[in-house]
Design a protein around this motif. Structure first.
Motif, PDB file in Angstrom:
ATOM      1  N   ARG A  41     -10.110  -2.737  -3.654  1.00 27.36           N
ATOM      2  CA  ARG A  41     -11.417  -2.622  -4.312  1.00 27.36           C
ATOM      3  C   ARG A  41     -11.240  -2.635  -5.830  1.00 27.36           C
ATOM      4  O   ARG A  41     -10.868  -3.628  -6.401  1.00 27.36           O
ATOM      5  CB  ARG A  41     -12.130  -1.349  -3.834  1.00 27.36           C
ATOM      6  CG  ARG A  41     -12.414  -1.331  -2.330  1.00 27.36           C
ATOM      7  CD  ARG A  41     -13.396  -2.408  -1.925  1.00 27.36           C
ATOM      8  NE  ARG A  41     -13.690  -2.354  -0.495  1.00 27.36           N
ATOM      9  CZ  ARG A  41     -14.504  -3.188   0.122  1.00 27.36           C
ATOM     10  NH1 ARG A  41     -15.107  -4.124  -0.566  1.00 27.36           N
ATOM     11  NH2 ARG A  41     -14.709  -3.095   1.436  1.00 27.36           N
TER      12      ARG A  41
ATOM     13  N   ASN B 170       0.821  -1.203   0.000  1.00 26.97           N
ATOM     14  CA  ASN B 170       0.000   0.000   0.000  1.00 26.97           C
ATOM     15  C   ASN B 170       0.860   1.259   0.000  1.00 26.97           C
ATOM     16  O   ASN B 170       1.994   1.274   0.484  1.00 26.97           O
ATOM     17  CB  ASN B 170      -0.932   0.008   1.215  1.00 26.97           C
ATOM     18  CG  ASN B 170      -0.170   0.083   2.537  1.00 26.97           C
ATOM     19  OD1 ASN B 170       0.894  -0.536   2.695  1.00 26.97           O
ATOM     20  ND2 ASN B 170      -0.695   0.824   3.494  1.00 26.97           N
TER      21      ASN B 170
ATOM     22  N   GLU C  40      -5.352   6.289   0.064  1.00 29.21           N
ATOM     23  CA  GLU C  40      -4.476   5.130   0.115  1.00 29.21           C
ATOM     24  C   GLU C  40      -4.793   4.233  -1.076  1.00 29.21           C
ATOM     25  O   GLU C  40      -5.951   4.093  -1.462  1.00 29.21           O
ATOM     26  CB  GLU C  40      -4.690   4.376   1.428  1.00 29.21           C
ATOM     27  CG  GLU C  40      -3.681   3.278   1.712  1.00 29.21           C
ATOM     28  CD  GLU C  40      -3.915   2.643   3.080  1.00 29.21           C
ATOM     29  OE1 GLU C  40      -3.003   1.952   3.572  1.00 29.21           O
ATOM     30  OE2 GLU C  40      -5.013   2.826   3.650  1.00 29.21           O
TER      31      GLU C  40
ATOM     32  N   SER D 116      -7.852   0.833  -5.659  1.00 28.35           N
ATOM     33  CA  SER D 116      -8.258   1.640  -4.518  1.00 28.35           C
ATOM     34  C   SER D 116      -8.314   0.744  -3.285  1.00 28.35           C
ATOM     35  O   SER D 116      -8.470  -0.476  -3.394  1.00 28.35           O
ATOM     36  CB  SER D 116      -9.639   2.263  -4.769  1.00 28.35           C
ATOM     37  OG  SER D 116     -10.615   1.246  -4.977  1.00 28.35           O
ATOM     38  N   LEU D 117      -8.151   1.333  -2.120  1.00 25.68           N
ATOM     39  CA  LEU D 117      -8.228   0.602  -0.853  1.00 25.68           C
ATOM     40  C   LEU D 117      -9.321   1.220   0.012  1.00 25.68           C
ATOM     41  O   LEU D 117      -9.409   2.445   0.146  1.00 25.68           O
ATOM     42  CB  LEU D 117      -6.898   0.659  -0.106  1.00 25.68           C
ATOM     43  CG  LEU D 117      -5.785  -0.298  -0.561  1.00 25.68           C
ATOM     44  CD1 LEU D 117      -4.478   0.080   0.117  1.00 25.68           C
ATOM     45  CD2 LEU D 117      -6.131  -1.738  -0.246  1.00 25.68           C
ATOM     46  N   LYS D 118     -10.159   0.369   0.586  1.00 23.04           N
ATOM     47  CA  LYS D 118     -11.196   0.826   1.508  1.00 23.04           C
ATOM     48  C   LYS D 118     -11.187  -0.069   2.728  1.00 23.04           C
ATOM     49  O   LYS D 118     -11.319  -1.286   2.603  1.00 23.04           O
ATOM     50  CB  LYS D 118     -12.569   0.807   0.831  1.00 23.04           C
ATOM     51  CG  LYS D 118     -13.665   1.419   1.682  1.00 23.04           C
ATOM     52  CD  LYS D 118     -14.973   1.508   0.918  1.00 23.04           C
ATOM     53  CE  LYS D 118     -16.049   2.179   1.779  1.00 23.04           C
ATOM     54  NZ  LYS D 118     -17.351   2.278   1.044  1.00 23.04           N
ATOM     55  N   ASN D 119     -10.988   0.540   3.885  1.00 23.09           N
ATOM     56  CA  ASN D 119     -10.881  -0.213   5.140  1.00 23.09           C
ATOM     57  C   ASN D 119      -9.813  -1.303   5.046  1.00 23.09           C
ATOM     58  O   ASN D 119      -9.984  -2.417   5.546  1.00 23.09           O
ATOM     59  CB  ASN D 119     -12.231  -0.828   5.515  1.00 23.09           C
ATOM     60  CG  ASN D 119     -13.303   0.214   5.744  1.00 23.09           C
ATOM     61  OD1 ASN D 119     -13.031   1.273   6.294  1.00 23.09           O
ATOM     62  ND2 ASN D 119     -14.528  -0.075   5.327  1.00 23.09           N
TER      63      ASN D 119
ATOM     64  N   GLN E 145      -8.938  -2.987   2.474  1.00 25.20           N
ATOM     65  CA  GLN E 145      -9.216  -4.038   1.496  1.00 25.20           C
ATOM     66  C   GLN E 145      -9.165  -3.489   0.074  1.00 25.20           C
ATOM     67  O   GLN E 145      -9.752  -2.438  -0.209  1.00 25.20           O
ATOM     68  CB  GLN E 145     -10.590  -4.665   1.751  1.00 25.20           C
ATOM     69  CG  GLN E 145     -10.692  -5.436   3.057  1.00 25.20           C
ATOM     70  CD  GLN E 145      -9.740  -6.613   3.113  1.00 25.20           C
ATOM     71  OE1 GLN E 145      -9.610  -7.379   2.159  1.00 25.20           O
ATOM     72  NE2 GLN E 145      -9.051  -6.755   4.244  1.00 25.20           N
TER      73      GLN E 145
ATOM     74  N   GLU F  69      -7.969  12.787  -2.397  1.00 27.21           N
ATOM     75  CA  GLU F  69      -9.057  12.063  -1.735  1.00 27.21           C
ATOM     76  C   GLU F  69      -8.895  10.551  -1.825  1.00 27.21           C
ATOM     77  O   GLU F  69      -9.524   9.806  -1.060  1.00 27.21           O
ATOM     78  CB  GLU F  69     -10.410  12.449  -2.347  1.00 27.21           C
ATOM     79  CG  GLU F  69     -10.726  13.925  -2.295  1.00 27.21           C
ATOM     80  CD  GLU F  69     -10.245  14.661  -3.537  1.00 27.21           C
ATOM     81  OE1 GLU F  69     -10.952  14.673  -4.561  1.00 27.21           O
ATOM     82  OE2 GLU F  69      -9.118  15.212  -3.459  1.00 27.21           O
ATOM     83  N   THR F  70      -8.063  10.088  -2.753  1.00 25.15           N
ATOM     84  CA  THR F  70      -7.814   8.653  -2.855  1.00 25.15           C
ATOM     85  C   THR F  70      -7.300   8.113  -1.523  1.00 25.15           C
ATOM     86  O   THR F  70      -7.661   7.016  -1.099  1.00 25.15           O
ATOM     87  CB  THR F  70      -6.789   8.350  -3.967  1.00 25.15           C
ATOM     88  OG1 THR F  70      -7.267   8.888  -5.199  1.00 25.15           O
ATOM     89  CG2 THR F  70      -6.565   6.848  -4.119  1.00 25.15           C
TER      90      THR F  70
END
Length: 290
Positions: free
Chosen positions: A194, A155, A231, A187-190, A192, A228-229
């Motif tokens: 995506r 990451n 991570e 993209s990474l969310k929490n 994880q 805003e990305t």
């Protein structure tokens, strides 16, 4: 019905809906004009079964005996509509050729004025002491084709608007005459992974057992990432290789312990990513806003 008869009954159901032994599906992936599509991701989600097509669009997908006939094989490629077919459908087709249709780019085009941007380096810029490495080979793999579609990366944290200029990573061990990888950015969310946030297939080669630092120019792909990305995950995906010797196994990247980064990996394109705390010797040259 006693337990013995119930066990026999369930066994008969499994035999009827699965395979008694490994089978191999072979075919070719093309576009609407019958031109070959190279390095298409092909696999069964979450079943540790996958591969990529070769430069001629040809593929060979091994289906283990524990896979069911109604399981779905997914064909995925940047810029094309995803195709899903059951194993039964593929087996019953006269030809295992798959024709993919183009898809309009759904990614938002981002362009920044770079005159006021400064040069930045994102990631780990050193190889460390050479005490830790992350290897693409695992003890579970019997042959080199088992690595096709495998991904490894880490990451990166974004605090400004950035344009990615160059991707760099270190190689500590390499027993291959030729390797080809694809760069993927998610993209990474929490924590994880995506969606893919690039719209190009970025393929690069490594030749002649090269070790040390490898750099890939990203300028031709105009990769702009908004603050805003926050991570994102960058991986390299194994799509082709030629071993230097019959027993060649190792391709390693220096690693280190780090509470601020995570190493992500998956063995097949459709598998879920696994992760562990740490960092790889990977960094990005970027131009970022003040």
């Amino acid at each position: 019905m006693n337990k013995t008869y119930l066990t026999c009954f369930l066994s008969l159901i499994l035999v009827a809906t699965g395979f008694s032994q490994e089978i191999i599906l072979k075919g070719k992936v093309t576009d609407a004009e019958n031109l070959a599509l190279a390095f298409v991701n092909i696999g069964i989600p979450k079943k540790h079964t996958g591969t990529v097509s070769n430069e001629n669009g040809e593929y060979k997908l091994k289906i283990p005996s524990n896979i069911l006939e109604n399981d779905t094989v997914v064909f995925s490629y940047i810029g094309y509509k995803t195709i899903k077919k059951s194993i039964v459908e593929l087996k019953n087709q006269e030809s295992l050729s798959i024709q993919m249709e183009t898809e309009e780019n759904q990614l938002e085009e981002v362009v920044f004025e770079t005159k006021k941007f400064k040069d930045k380096k994102l990631g780990r810029t050193n190889k460390g002491l050479g005490l830790m490495h992350f290897n693409f080979y695992t003890v579970y793999e019997k042959e080199i084709d088992d690595r096709l579609s495998k991904e490894l990366g880490m990451n990166f944290k974004l605090r400004k608007n950035c344009r990615l200029e160059k991707f760099n990573f270190a190689i500590s061990q390499n027993e291959f005459q030729l390797l080809k990888f694809r760069i993927n950015i998610y993209s990474l969310k929490n924590g994880q992974p995506r969606d893919l946030i690039i719209s190009d297939n970025i393929i690069f080669e490594i030749k002649d057992e090269k070790t040390g630092w490898k750099s890939i120019d990203l300028n031709p792909y105009n990769i702009y990432l908004k603050e805003e990305t926050g991570e994102f995950l960058l991986t390299i995906q194994w799509v082709e290789s030629n071993k230097s010797k019959a027993g060649s196994k190792f391709f390693s990247i220096p690693a280190s312990k780090s509470p601020f980064h995570k190493i992500y990996y998956r063995d097949k394109a459709m598998d879920k990513f696994e992760s562990q705390t740490g960092s790889l010797s990977m960094y990005l040259d970027a131009k970022c806003s003040n």
